[in-house]
Motif scaffolding. Structure first.
Motif: not given
Ligand SMILES: Nc1nc2c(ncn2[C@@H]2O[C@H](COP(=O)(O)OP(=O)(O)OP(=O)(O)O)[C@@H](O)[C@H]2O)c(=O)[nH]1
Ligand SMILES: [Mg+2]
Length: 325
Positions: A168-173, A187, A190-192, A215, A280, A282, A305-306
């Motif tokens: 969730n650190a935002g690597k893929s984003t 969110d 282990f999405t990736t 992750g 992140k 923001d 990234a946002v």
């Protein structure tokens, strides 16, 4: 499906046996020896293929045998050589001998070919044993055995920059913002599940390759989470980008956990040049950024990234680091 590890068995062809024969012709009562040599066994050859991206095929086919050489024949006919076997593998495949762990092959460019098991030489026929004292030799040789071994295939992607961080650190984003790659983003941790490569265009004419991997969590080296075996994909990168969620409750601790996991994977991984990326930007911060005492000589940058904030600065820093290595 992305598979980055396989074990296969390879066997080169045995050489054909030499032949024992004598000339038999109507008006040649005592023809000399005429047994031909056996043919050479086929080789097992691997070839790097840019169109392959996984070792999945080797889950289904695990045994590769090249053809044996044909036996020699009378009238001095040499046996035909056995056919080679050509195995295509993705670029980045590293092949090791299972028993000795010796590195046999590192496939790094498209079309690269290497013999991984040599075919046996054919045996000599009796015609080759003629000597001053023996004009009618009856000896001949068996073919020599082809090489045979179990080998381990490991796919280690080839990229310039590896993105590494807690889930969730935002690597893929980040990868999706700086390249055309479309990794899955969500969110939850282990999405990736498998690595994704993206090409980042820089200054119109230049580019570098970034690898996004699953992750890492505390205890990954003990098998927690997805373990740490996928770190092999960033083993060969020039630099690592350590991504840390700047909205985390304890950013410093996150950094330490990540560093410790890299260290326990390998000293080389820990020593690799890094850039620390706080993601992140923001979002409101809940803890202080680690001091330079903690992150040492490494450069750091805060991004979002946002909103896209500081992405250009990050890419420039990465590009400069790559030029210096
Ligand atoms: N507000 C904000 N949210 C972000 C930013 N970058 C990523 N996120 C969110 O953070 C969550 C995780 O993002 P991912 O890119 O999937 O994180 P990851 O590091 O690839 O996660 P794993 O693949 O599970 O390791 C998603 O909900 C994203 O929308 C950002 O800059 N700002
Ligand atoms: Mg991801």
């Amino acid at each position: 499906m992305f598979i980055d590890y396989a074990k296969i068995h390879i066997k080169a062809g045995d050489g054909g046996a030499g032949c024992m024969a004598f000339r038999r012709e109507k008006f040649v009562p005592k023809g000399g020896p005429s047994g031909g040599d056996g043919g050479k066994g086929g080789d097992v050859i691997v070839e790097a293929d840019q169109h392959m991206h996984t070792l999945l095929d080797f889950q289904y086919q695990r045994i590769f045998r090249a053809q044996r050489g044909e036996h020699g024949q009378g009238s001095n006919k040499t046996g035909k050589n056995g056919q080679d076997v050509l195995i295509r593998m993705p670029i980045g495949t590293v092949i090791k001998d299972e028993l000795s762990s010796e590195l046999l092959v590192d496939l790094t460019r498209h079309g690269q070919r290497v013999v991984v098991a040599s075919g046996g030489r054919g045996g000599r026929g009796n015609a080759r044993f003629v000597s001053a004292t023996n004009q009618a030799p009856r000896n001949w040789e068996q073919g020599f055995p082809g090489e045979e071994r179990d080998v381990i295939l490991e796919l280690k992607l080839i990229a310039d920059v590896g993105l590494v961080g807690l889930p969730n650190a935002g690597k893929s984003t980040l990868l999706s913002c700086i390249s055309a790659a479309k990794p899955k983003i969500a969110d939850y941790p282990f999405t990736t599940l498998s690595p994704v490569l993206g090409i980042v265009r820089f200054n119109d004419s230049q580019s570098f390759v970034v690898a996004d991997i699953p992750g890492v969590i505390e205890g990954a080296h003990l098998g927690k989470g997805l373990g740490h075996q996928f770190l092999r994909h960033i083993e060969r990168t020039k630099i690592l980008a350590l991504l840390l969620d700047s909205s985390s409750e304890n950013i410093e601790q996150d950094y330490k956990i990540l560093s410790a996991e890299l260290e326990s994977y390998s000293p080389e991984m820990a020593k690799k040049r890094r850039i620390v990326v706080y993601t992140k930007k923001d979002l409101p911060r809940q803890s202080e950024l680690p001091t330079s005492k903690v992150i040492g000589k490494h450069d750091a940058v805060e991004i979002s990234a946002v909103t896209g904030e500081n992405l250009d600065i990050l890419l420039t820093k990465i590009w400069k680091l790559l030029q210096n290595i």
